[in-house]
Design a protein around this motif. Structure first.
Motif, short mmCIF file in Angstrom:
data_model
loop_
_atom_site.label_atom_id
_atom_site.label_comp_id
_atom_site.label_asym_id
_atom_site.label_seq_id
_atom_site.Cartn_x
_atom_site.Cartn_y
_atom_site.Cartn_z
N ARG A 183 33.27 81.69 -1.76
CA ARG A 183 32.49 82.18 -0.61
C ARG A 183 31.90 80.98 0.12
O ARG A 183 31.30 80.10 -0.51
N GLU B 142 29.24 79.69 1.46
CA GLU B 142 27.79 79.91 1.52
C GLU B 142 27.10 78.56 1.66
O GLU B 142 27.70 77.51 1.47
N ARG C 214 23.94 79.22 -6.20
CA ARG C 214 24.77 79.70 -5.09
C ARG C 214 25.82 78.63 -4.77
O ARG C 214 25.52 77.60 -4.19
N LEU C 215 27.05 78.90 -5.17
CA LEU C 215 28.12 77.92 -5.00
C LEU C 215 29.20 78.46 -4.07
O LEU C 215 29.20 79.64 -3.74
N GLN D 69 33.04 84.86 -11.96
CA GLN D 69 32.53 86.18 -12.30
C GLN D 69 33.31 86.77 -13.47
O GLN D 69 34.53 86.65 -13.53
N LYS E 239 18.60 88.75 3.83
CA LYS E 239 17.73 87.82 3.13
C LYS E 239 16.80 87.09 4.11
O LYS E 239 16.02 86.22 3.72
N ARG F 286 22.96 96.79 -1.96
CA ARG F 286 24.06 95.91 -2.39
C ARG F 286 24.89 95.40 -1.22
O ARG F 286 24.93 95.99 -0.16
N THR G 260 19.81 87.53 -9.27
CA THR G 260 20.63 88.68 -9.65
C THR G 260 21.81 88.15 -10.44
O THR G 260 22.61 87.36 -9.93
N VAL G 261 21.89 88.57 -11.69
CA VAL G 261 22.95 88.05 -12.56
C VAL G 261 24.18 88.93 -12.50
O VAL G 261 25.31 88.46 -12.60
N ARG H 158 25.12 81.86 -12.94
CA ARG H 158 23.73 82.33 -13.01
C ARG H 158 23.35 82.71 -14.43
O ARG H 158 22.24 82.45 -14.88
P1 ATP Z 1 23.59 87.71 -3.49
O1 ATP Z 1 22.76 88.83 -2.96
O2 ATP Z 1 22.88 86.82 -4.47
O3 ATP Z 1 24.28 86.94 -2.40
P2 ATP Z 1 25.88 89.32 -3.80
O4 ATP Z 1 25.41 90.69 -3.53
O5 ATP Z 1 26.60 88.58 -2.72
O6 ATP Z 1 24.71 88.40 -4.36
P3 ATP Z 1 27.96 90.23 -5.55
O7 ATP Z 1 28.99 90.19 -4.50
O8 ATP Z 1 27.47 91.52 -6.03
O9 ATP Z 1 26.73 89.30 -5.12
O10 ATP Z 1 28.47 89.36 -6.81
C1 ATP Z 1 28.09 89.66 -8.15
C2 ATP Z 1 27.37 88.51 -8.79
O11 ATP Z 1 28.03 87.29 -8.57
C3 ATP Z 1 25.99 88.25 -8.23
O12 ATP Z 1 25.07 89.12 -8.79
C4 ATP Z 1 25.75 86.82 -8.64
O13 ATP Z 1 25.34 86.75 -9.99
C5 ATP Z 1 27.10 86.22 -8.52
N1 ATP Z 1 27.24 85.49 -7.24
C6 ATP Z 1 27.43 86.00 -6.00
N2 ATP Z 1 27.55 85.02 -5.09
C7 ATP Z 1 27.44 83.86 -5.77
C8 ATP Z 1 27.50 82.47 -5.39
N3 ATP Z 1 27.72 82.10 -4.14
N4 ATP Z 1 27.33 81.54 -6.36
C9 ATP Z 1 27.13 81.89 -7.65
N5 ATP Z 1 27.08 83.17 -8.07
C10 ATP Z 1 27.23 84.14 -7.14
#
Ligand code: ATP
Ligand code: MG
Length: 430
Positions: free
Chosen positions: A114, A116, A122-123, A128, A211, A259, A281-282, A311
């Motif tokens: 992603r 980001e 946040r990477l 996952q 956010k 979500r 959020t893990v 995370r």
């Molecule tokens: P956030 O609100 O933190 O951006 P998200 O809703 O985008 O999370 P999901 O798409 O539900 O996250 O992904 C499931 C899990 O993957 C998240 O709960 C988080 O633990 C992890 N995750 C999501 N984006 C990242 C990221 N850029 N780097 C590391 N871990 C991530």
């Protein structure tokens, strides 16, 4: 030129990989107990798969996609999440066919991409563990999968992770709520972030997931979906809560949680933990009953989650979880002189074939230096090979802690090292 890894990526170095393997091993064992089987899908897919699945107004599609055109002119994206791929594979491989046992339970361990703004937790490439369960609608499925994540955290020994749940109801409930939400947000339109002003008309529920501080302030007093559920949606959510209660799983109801992805309905959940005074959020997931049909499969209820491994690792490290790293070494072979090099090469191969973990010296160093290395590697046993040993075939093996020595021959070791190895552990009689 100094080469560096791309922004937002990380190297998992040899000295750190044992921690990852530990998290992976336990995940595999727990998921297996719940009868989930692994699925592996391509790291890249057509862009459209993700843009359609996660929704054109989701953060993933509007900002975070790693997409490009390949040499054949196809619009490709590195996968930003796992559910779309799992559903595509389910439909494409006809796992909906009656002869395939339902529910279809699958899990994956995969890197996600992603675009980001990189920061702690946040990477741009992250990992996952995900699970997807397709083909059955029953609140017990929702709760079984939430319980599985909970069981995984307990097995690891991480604590303080709290379960937040909410429902998005069915289509009818969401429609009623959408109108109420727009009516609430409109007077604040000017105060919202630019993104949220756009979302307000396209997909107002997205505003709740923003956010941006200005959006967070506005949505604080927004109406909750929970006040707009029809009877069926309310009953489904009650059933989920009752089943969680039956399992003594604590939860908090997060009445404005939506979500980040568009495909959810009914139950959604997140596991949230505080690390260094920051909420993380893990794990997050929920029910997505329309996605299979949306991808031209038959109507198929589904439930799943994604768990962020980086995370989780942050949490586990902050809580000083014992990763049970294997830092043992059965045998260290000290090698002296060029003549011993051939024999040493054969010896370590033979020992490894006999399932001993073995390291050797490659650098013809002084014996004292080699013994120091054996110490650092935690080697239990040292075998020293020099010209003399090679010539006579006689070697002595030495226990590195007790200093006990056993005399044997190379031929005997090639035949079976176990007897000599065990003899080192027999107590001396006095
Ligand atoms: P956030 O609100 O933190 O951006 P998200 O809703 O985008 O999370 P999901 O798409 O539900 O996250 O992904 C499931 C899990 O993957 C998240 O709960 C988080 O633990 C992890 N995750 C999501 N984006 C990242 C990221 N850029 N780097 C590391 N871990 C991530
Ligand atoms: Mg996100």
């Amino acid at each position: 030129m100094k080469l560096q890894k791309p922004k937002g990526t990380a190297d998992i170095l040899p000295q750190d990989s044992a921690k990852w393997q530990y998290l992976e091993e336990i995940a595999r064992a727990v998921f297996n107990d719940y009868n989930f089987k692994e699925i592996r899908t391509p790291m890249f897919e057509s862009y459209e798969l993700f843009s359609r699945a996660t929704g054109e107004t989701s953060d993933i599609v509007t900002k975070e996609m790693y997409d490009f055109e390949d040499k054949g002119g196809r619009h490709i994206a590195l996968r930003p999440e796992g559910t779309a791929s799992a559903v595509r594979a389910y439909v494409e491989n006809k796992l909906y066919a009656p002869e395939v046992l339902k529910p279809v339970k699958m899990w994956y361990n995969a890197s996600m991409f992603r675009y980001e703004r990189p920061q702690s937790g946040r990477l741009r490439e992250f990992h996952q563990f995900g699970v997807e369960c397709l083909g059955v609608k029953n609140p017990a499925v929702d709760v079984e999968i939430i319980a599985m994540a909970d069981a995984y955290f307990r097995q690891l020994g991480v604590s303080g992770i709290s379960l937040h749940i909410n429902t998005l109801g069915d289509m009818e409930s969401r429609k009623a709520y959408r109108e109420a939400l727009i009516a609430y947000l409109l007077p604040f339109e000017a105060e919202l972030s630019e993104d949220s002003r756009r979302r307000l008309h396209e997909n107002p529920l997205r505003v709740l997931d923003s956010k941006e501080p200005e959006d967070i302030k506005v949505v604080e007093n927004a109406p909750s979906i929970l006040d707009y559920l029809n009877e069926a949606s309310e009953k489904y959510f009650d059933d989920v809560k009752n089943l969680l209660n039956a399992l003594n799983i604590d939860y908090v109801i997060d009445k404005n949680m939506v979500r980040g992805l568009d495909y959810y309905n009914d139950t959604i959940f997140e596991f949230i933990v505080t690390v260094d005074r920051k909420e993380l959020t893990v794990c997050g997931g929920g029910r997505y009953d329309s996605l299979v049909e949306y991808f031209d499969g038959p109507a198929t209820p589904a439930f799943g989650f994604g768990l962020g491994v980086e995370r989780l690792l942050m949490v586990a490290q902050a809580q000083e979880i014992d990763f049970m790293e294997d830092e043992s070494m059965d045998v260290y072979v000290a090698v002296m002189g060029d003549a011993a090099n051939v024999e040493a090469t054969k010896l370590v191969e033979s020992l490894r074939a006999q399932a001993f973990k073995v390291e050797r010296d490659f650098s013809n160093r002084k014996l004292t230096a080699q013994f120091k290395t054996a110490e650092k590697l935690n080697a239990e046993v040292i075998i020293t090979l020099g010209d003399n040993e090679v010539k006579t075939g006689n070697v002595s093996i030495k226990h590195n802690k007790t200093r006990k020595e056993v005399k044997t021959t190379l031929d005997a070791i090639y035949d079976s090292f176990a007897p000599a190895f065990e003899e080192l552990y027999v107590e001396e009689e006095f």
